[in-house]
Design an enzyme around this catalytic site. Structure first.
Site, mmCIF file in Angstrom:
data_model
loop_
_atom_site.group_PDB
_atom_site.id
_atom_site.type_symbol
_atom_site.label_atom_id
_atom_site.label_comp_id
_atom_site.label_asym_id
_atom_site.label_seq_id
_atom_site.Cartn_x
_atom_site.Cartn_y
_atom_site.Cartn_z
ATOM 1 N N GLN A 140 0.827 -1.215 0.000
ATOM 2 C CA GLN A 140 0.000 0.000 0.000
ATOM 3 C C GLN A 140 0.859 1.261 0.000
ATOM 4 O OE1 GLN A 140 -2.297 -0.960 3.520
ATOM 5 N NE2 GLN A 140 -0.436 -1.551 4.605
ATOM 6 N N HIS A 185 -8.765 2.547 19.328
ATOM 7 C CA HIS A 185 -7.981 1.473 19.943
ATOM 8 C C HIS A 185 -8.612 0.954 21.236
ATOM 9 C CE1 HIS A 185 -4.575 3.109 17.328
ATOM 10 N NE2 HIS A 185 -4.976 1.976 16.821
ATOM 11 N N ASP A 230 0.241 -0.712 13.691
ATOM 12 C CA ASP A 230 0.656 0.497 14.433
ATOM 13 C C ASP A 230 0.824 0.226 15.923
ATOM 14 O OD1 ASP A 230 -1.980 0.732 15.622
ATOM 15 O OD2 ASP A 230 -2.650 1.695 13.779
ATOM 16 N N GLU A 255 0.528 -8.931 11.213
ATOM 17 C CA GLU A 255 0.452 -7.763 10.315
ATOM 18 C C GLU A 255 1.162 -8.137 9.014
ATOM 19 O OE1 GLU A 255 -0.693 -4.298 10.206
ATOM 20 O OE2 GLU A 255 0.108 -4.689 8.195
ATOM 21 N N ASP A 287 0.683 -13.107 6.899
ATOM 22 C CA ASP A 287 -0.686 -12.960 6.395
ATOM 23 C C ASP A 287 -1.655 -13.472 7.466
ATOM 24 O OD1 ASP A 287 -3.114 -13.054 5.126
ATOM 25 O OD2 ASP A 287 -2.473 -14.400 3.515
ATOM 26 N N GLY A 288 -2.429 -12.571 8.025
ATOM 27 C CA GLY A 288 -3.354 -12.931 9.095
ATOM 28 C C GLY A 288 -4.387 -13.958 8.658
ATOM 29 N N ASP A 330 -8.262 -5.746 13.149
ATOM 30 C CA ASP A 330 -8.013 -4.307 13.040
ATOM 31 C C ASP A 330 -7.576 -4.044 11.605
ATOM 32 O OD1 ASP A 330 -7.229 -1.682 13.294
ATOM 33 O OD2 ASP A 330 -5.461 -2.109 14.530
ATOM 34 N N SER A 331 -8.534 -4.054 10.699
ATOM 35 C CA SER A 331 -8.203 -4.013 9.274
ATOM 36 C C SER A 331 -8.313 -2.610 8.710
ATOM 37 C CB SER A 331 -9.168 -4.909 8.509
ATOM 38 O OG SER A 331 -10.447 -4.328 8.482
ATOM 39 N N PRO A 381 -5.483 -4.810 0.281
ATOM 40 C CA PRO A 381 -5.042 -5.993 1.040
ATOM 41 C C PRO A 381 -6.063 -6.502 2.047
ATOM 42 C CG PRO A 381 -3.846 -4.002 1.745
ATOM 43 C CD PRO A 381 -4.614 -3.648 0.520
#
Lengths: 276, 276
Positions: free
Chosen positions: B31, B62, B86, B106, B137-138, B155-156, B162
């Site tokens: 990205q 969060h 993050d 992540e 890859d989750g 948390d996408s 992606p």
């Protein structure tokens, strides 16, 4: 050519919407007024560069400034709206069958006229026989009336320009006097994210006058930060409680529900801090 | 010269913020990534042109994506976060003393590295010994693990690029299988004002798999419309209930409170319609 309307909600931040048509712009006696069409939010009323209402999200503001105070009162018969010239609050008020008379005290007659012309979905109720539309100074009107209203709703613009006096402690004192002995008043009181100091000050002023003072919240996408607060002062009835569940549950709404009435008073931690 | 960052949240609408400094821009393997400083929101992480998080309002997202599921579980020990490079969700997770291990899956290692470098307030927890940071890859990770996690948090980014697979029914089925017998999962599920169809579809897919499915809301100013939804699927514990009041009330937070936990599930009328 693409035209975009940008509202600088602060010096460093704003929202921006593509304009499909500018229908009207005018400097009234009191403020800059514009009516524009946008794809995203539908038609918008803009005063002094700030979005006042849009066809797509106006239901949140108009329902939430009206139905909490009206549902908390057991028998609201006479209601005053200060400001609110677009008529959206009136449209909600007359959903309560107890209401016999609702006075609109709007200082700027052009807001009323142009809302009738361009925003008929919002202004629809202004011709209702229960509604008394007056182009007058709401501050003076409140001062001149004593023990007259069951509910007073302050649907003001931001606390700059013509609306400064609507955020003054003296105005809240006069509202207290203009309410009947079990009256309730509510005022829009800006965003907890953007105007925390103002919210704290209003809360302090109102709670010095009214025995019951509370803050509640609603999500309004086109207002700064998307989260908006309302300050409510009550002489007797706790606004957290619905006085007439039957009446509240029969309201035809898109945002307000009796459950949401109660939940709207549950504040995020940082907002609780503001009103402590 | 003034520089402004504008996120077109739709084709016709956006937010705009004055930039004081552009700290980093990069096309990662997955990205477009930018880190910018703004006066209004502080430092921002921007992915593919969309604000992911800002120093000023990140606490809402969060806290609210983490503490509802974790507080609804009586003893969350092992937690998986899909996305969330993050580190903000991890910072919240480890506030729960029951948590022994939290895996971060992540896909984009650059998000982790640049968050550590530029957003230390958010990434602070990523060096905690309980946290296992993996650049993987989750979706594959979830598929490979069975009955392992107490809580899974998705948390996408938005469901383009992606993150498309993170909104697929097959993914939710694999999450169900990866959870222990009383596990709970939560995913950010976009804005009720902007993405109603998606919310309805996710609700339908999740409720076909999990016995208990609920939607709750939080106010996040820099996300489209300012109102954000989270979809929660649970095998046994009702997410409306706090399993351990003591643990929930001891959390040091700025938005979440135990009272707000319950109120966040009370939906405006139009949102109730979306999840019917």
């Amino acid at each position: 050519m693409e035209l975009w309307f940008t509202e600088k909600q602060t010096a460093d931040y704003g929202i921006t919407a593509k304009i499909t048509k500018t229908l009207h712009t005018e400097q009234t006696e009191f403020q800059d007024l514009a009516v524009i069409d946008t794809n995203e939010w539908g038609r918008m009323l803009v005063l002094d560069g700030c979005v006042m209402t849009t066809i797509r999200d106006e239901f949140v503001y108009h329902e939430m400034i009206s139905h909490i105070a009206l549902s908390a009162h057991p028998n609201p018969q006479k209601v005053l709206v200060v400001g609110g010239g677009d008529g959206g609050v009136m449209r909600e008020i007359i959903k309560h069958k107890t209401v016999q008379k609702a006075v609109l005290a709007e200082i700027d007659g052009r807001v009323i006229e142009l809302s009738k012309q361009y925003l008929p979905e919002i202004a629809v109720a202004l011709t209702d026989p229960r509604i008394d539309v007056r182009v007058i100074d709401g501050i003076a009107h409140v001062k001149e009336h004593k023990q007259e209203y069951d509910v007073i709703i302050v649907d003001s613009t931001d606390p700059i320009g013509p609306a400064v006096g609507l955020f003054a402690k003296e105005f809240y004192e006069n509202i207290y006097a203009a309410l009947k002995e079990d009256g309730i008043f509510v005022a829009q009181s800006e965003s907890p994210f953007m105007h925390g100091e103002l919210i704290g000050r209003v809360q302090k002023d109102v709670s010095a006058i009214f025995p019951i003072t509370r803050l509640y919240l609603a999500s309004i996408p086109t207002y700064p930060s998307g989260l908006w607060s309302f300050t409510i002062g009550s002489k007797r009835h706790d606004p957290l409680q619905i006085a007439d569940e039957q009446r509240a549950s029969e309201l035809v709404t898109r945002y307000y529900t009796p459950s949401l009435h109660r939940a709207a008073f549950t504040l995020p931690a940082f907002v609780e801090e503001l009103v402590k």
